[in-house]
Design a protein around this motif. Structure first.
Motif, PDB file in Angstrom:
ATOM      1  N   GLU A  46      44.330  30.277-130.372  1.00  0.00           N
ATOM      2  CA  GLU A  46      45.299  30.612-130.882  1.00  0.00           C
ATOM      3  C   GLU A  46      46.699  30.491-131.149  1.00  0.00           C
ATOM      4  O   GLU A  46      46.886  30.136-129.840  1.00  0.00           O
ATOM      5  N   LEU A  47      47.281  29.971-131.436  1.00  0.00           N
ATOM      6  CA  LEU A  47      48.908  29.179-131.582  1.00  0.00           C
ATOM      7  C   LEU A  47      49.527  30.563-130.524  1.00  0.00           C
ATOM      8  O   LEU A  47      50.115  30.745-130.055  1.00  0.00           O
ATOM      9  N   THR A  48      49.021  31.744-130.994  1.00  0.00           N
ATOM     10  CA  THR A  48      50.035  32.690-130.364  1.00  0.00           C
ATOM     11  C   THR A  48      49.437  32.922-129.026  1.00  0.00           C
ATOM     12  O   THR A  48      50.410  32.762-128.412  1.00  0.00           O
ATOM     13  N   ASP A  49      48.529  32.762-128.305  1.00  0.00           N
ATOM     14  CA  ASP A  49      48.084  32.869-127.414  1.00  0.00           C
ATOM     15  C   ASP A  49      48.277  30.982-126.941  1.00  0.00           C
ATOM     16  O   ASP A  49      48.593  31.256-125.296  1.00  0.00           O
ATOM     17  N   LEU A  50      48.560  30.447-127.010  1.00  0.00           N
ATOM     18  CA  LEU A  50      49.345  28.936-127.026  1.00  0.00           C
ATOM     19  C   LEU A  50      51.155  28.996-126.213  1.00  0.00           C
ATOM     20  O   LEU A  50      50.986  28.320-125.141  1.00  0.00           O
ATOM     21  N   LEU A  51      51.363  29.504-127.281  1.00  0.00           N
ATOM     22  CA  LEU A  51      52.625  29.744-127.134  1.00  0.00           C
ATOM     23  C   LEU A  51      53.236  30.958-126.041  1.00  0.00           C
ATOM     24  O   LEU A  51      53.791  30.930-125.475  1.00  0.00           O
ATOM     25  N   HIS A  52      52.444  31.718-125.751  1.00  0.00           N
ATOM     26  CA  HIS A  52      52.406  33.302-124.316  1.00  0.00           C
ATOM     27  C   HIS A  52      51.966  32.183-123.731  1.00  0.00           C
ATOM     28  O   HIS A  52      52.884  32.065-122.727  1.00  0.00           O
ATOM     29  N   SER A  53      50.845  31.676-123.365  1.00  0.00           N
ATOM     30  CA  SER A  53      50.629  30.403-122.314  1.00  0.00           C
ATOM     31  C   SER A  53      52.153  29.699-121.695  1.00  0.00           C
ATOM     32  O   SER A  53      51.989  29.631-120.450  1.00  0.00           O
ATOM     33  N   ALA A  54      52.532  28.910-122.398  1.00  0.00           N
ATOM     34  CA  ALA A  54      53.558  28.276-122.312  1.00  0.00           C
ATOM     35  C   ALA A  54      54.047  28.732-122.373  1.00  0.00           C
ATOM     36  O   ALA A  54      55.517  28.012-121.454  1.00  0.00           O
ATOM     37  N   ASP A  55      54.876  29.878-122.850  1.00  0.00           N
ATOM     38  CA  ASP A  55      56.221  30.459-122.509  1.00  0.00           C
ATOM     39  C   ASP A  55      56.562  31.621-120.893  1.00  0.00           C
ATOM     40  O   ASP A  55      56.611  31.492-120.125  1.00  0.00           O
ATOM     41  N   ALA A  56      55.234  31.598-120.911  1.00  0.00           N
ATOM     42  CA  ALA A  56      54.754  32.153-119.567  1.00  0.00           C
ATOM     43  C   ALA A  56      54.854  30.453-117.861  1.00  0.00           C
ATOM     44  O   ALA A  56      55.746  30.898-117.320  1.00  0.00           O
ATOM     45  N   ALA A  57      54.892  29.984-118.822  1.00  0.00           N
ATOM     46  CA  ALA A  57      55.271  28.498-117.911  1.00  0.00           C
ATOM     47  C   ALA A  57      56.436  28.290-117.745  1.00  0.00           C
ATOM     48  O   ALA A  57      56.726  27.393-116.604  1.00  0.00           O
ATOM     49  N   LEU A  58      56.965  28.342-118.890  1.00  0.00           N
ATOM     50  CA  LEU A  58      58.433  28.573-119.218  1.00  0.00           C
ATOM     51  C   LEU A  58      59.356  28.675-117.807  1.00  0.00           C
ATOM     52  O   LEU A  58      60.029  29.152-117.131  1.00  0.00           O
TER      53      LEU A  58
END
Length: 434
Positions: free
Chosen positions: A394-406
């Motif tokens: 899901e897009l929300t999951d990917l954004l959450h993971s990328a944001d945490a990496a950021l």
């Protein structure tokens, strides 16, 4: 300003005054206007005309000014959208003038149209005078060069069979007008920072251009055969302009005003479509979040207008550095996002590292006019990367993971790329850059 790939479009940015326009653009505008002044003066001095020529000039002027009056509300809306480029129909009258009027008469027609358009359309809508002057000068010079080229070829086409001698000049003028216009406008667009589709136009832009130029040929044919039938061109011109306005409204609704990138809503829609396609084909898709480091310092030090210039410049760099089929958007503030179709972890990290490196090569003075060397500084971004299906479908999951990496990249010192945390061993899949 009419564009080469979009000879039916005019430069209408209200964000830039004559003082703040790029110096290279200002110098080029003066060069175009000086060339027009010299050639137009000689063309008028050497004018040889008949009563029929003046009658056609008068009828063309009535039609052109009548169209401007009928369509001025549409044109004002286009200008107030604040886009750099908008469609207009000046090339209809330029093509017609090149075909039916002596060389020296075309500037008279287009200059009259320009003055009327400025008073009734441009000034009420807030278009800067120097932009209007360049638009008119460009149209006049394009028409002069096109008419001159037609004069050189007219004798060569006189002996063609099957009445081609009458049809070929129309085709010559349409092609020449488009080519000359592109040659004149491309340097100006480059000076203003246009690249890619902003420079060459989309398929829709080029089809609209072709239709507009063809209307100019039909108006010329009517003027030579049945002059009053030329009025029939007004209705399709208004229809073309309405269609262009609808498209520009759609573009305005889907793009971020400061950067020209997709806004968050539109980007999310595109990203979701790519994820759906990847799930159907059992492929992977990368999502990256890019955050400009210490952007508040740029605003505090140089002002918010300079900050807007930095955001716009960063957006342009991101759009040109991703792959052709990737999509970049602005999420808000100093944060950008990109969706990378078919990208594996390695592909996404390579793209992200390229973006980081290109931004780190920039200095503030590269994007902001008037920054003194002693006040200059480098720019940098921190980037978080996530890929489906490993980090979620899901897009929300990917954004959450990328944001945490950021945020991990920020905590480790900024100016680096980090892959989403996947537990033990996840650190092996990241690229760091200091």
């Amino acid at each position: 300003m009419t564009t080469g790939a979009r000879s039916t479009r005019a430069l209408v940015s209200r964000r830039t005054s004559a003082i703040s326009s790029p110096p290279l653009f200002i110098r080029y505008a003066w060069l175009v206007e000086a060339a027009l002044l010299v050639w137009g003066t000689f063309a008028l001095i050497d004018l040889h005309s008949t009563g029929g020529d003046w009658a056609r000039l008068a009828l063309l002027a009535v039609l052109a000014l009548g169209y401007e009056e009928v369509g001025k509300r549409l044109a004002r809306v286009q200008i107030r959208l604040g886009a750099d480029l908008t469609h207009d129909m000046t090339s209809v009258w330029g093509v017609a003038a090149a075909l039916v009027l002596p060389l020296g008469m075309a500037p008279v027609l287009l200059a009259s149209l320009g003055v009327y358009g400025w008073l009734r359309r441009d000034r009420p809508a807030g278009r800067p005078l120097h932009r209007s002057c360049f638009n008119v000068a460009n149209a006049m010079l394009t028409t002069l060069i096109t008419a001159w080229a037609l004069g050189l070829l007219r004798d060569a086409t006189a002996g063609l069979p099957w009445t081609l001698s009458r049809a070929v000049p129309y085709l010559v003028v349409i092609v020449a007008y488009a080519l000359v216009n592109r040659a004149l406008v491309t340097p100006a667009l480059l000076a203003l920072g246009a690249r890619g589709k902003d420079l060459y136009g989309t398929l829709h832009d080029n089809l609209t251009e072709f239709a507009t130029l063809c209307l100019g040929g039909l108006v010329a044919a009517a003027l030579l055969e049945q002059p009053w039938l030329a009025i029939l061109a007004i209705a399709p011109m208004i229809t073309l302009q309405r269609g262009a306005l609808v498209r520009e409204l759609e573009t305005a609704a889907s793009t971020d005003a400061k950067t020209g990138l997709y806004n968050a809503i539109t980007w999310e829609r595109i990203a979701q479509r790519e994820l759906t396609r990847a799930e159907r084909t059992q492929g992977s898709t990368g999502v990256i979040i890019i955050d400009l480091d210490r952007f508040k310092l740029v605003n505090d030090r140089f002002g918010h207008l300079a900050g807007d210039q930095v955001l716009r410049g960063i957006g342009q760099r991101l759009r040109t550095e991703v792959r052709e089929y990737d999509t970049v958007g602005r999420f808000g503030g100093e944060e950008f996002v990109a969706v990378l179709p078919t990208a594996s972890d390695g592909d996404a990290l390579v793209v992200a590292e390229r973006l980081r490196s290109r931004i780190h090569d920039l200095r503030i003075s590269d994007l902001v006019d008037g920054v003194a060397p002693e006040n200059d500084g480098r720019l940098s971004v921190s980037i978080g990367v996530a890929c489906s299906p490993t980090d979620g479908s899901e897009l929300t999951d990917l954004l959450h993971s990328a944001d945490a990496a950021l945020y991990r990249a920020k905590a480790l010192g900024r100016n680096r790329v980090m892959l989403a945390d996947r537990g033990a061993g996840g650190g092996r899949d990241r690229i760091s850059a200091r």
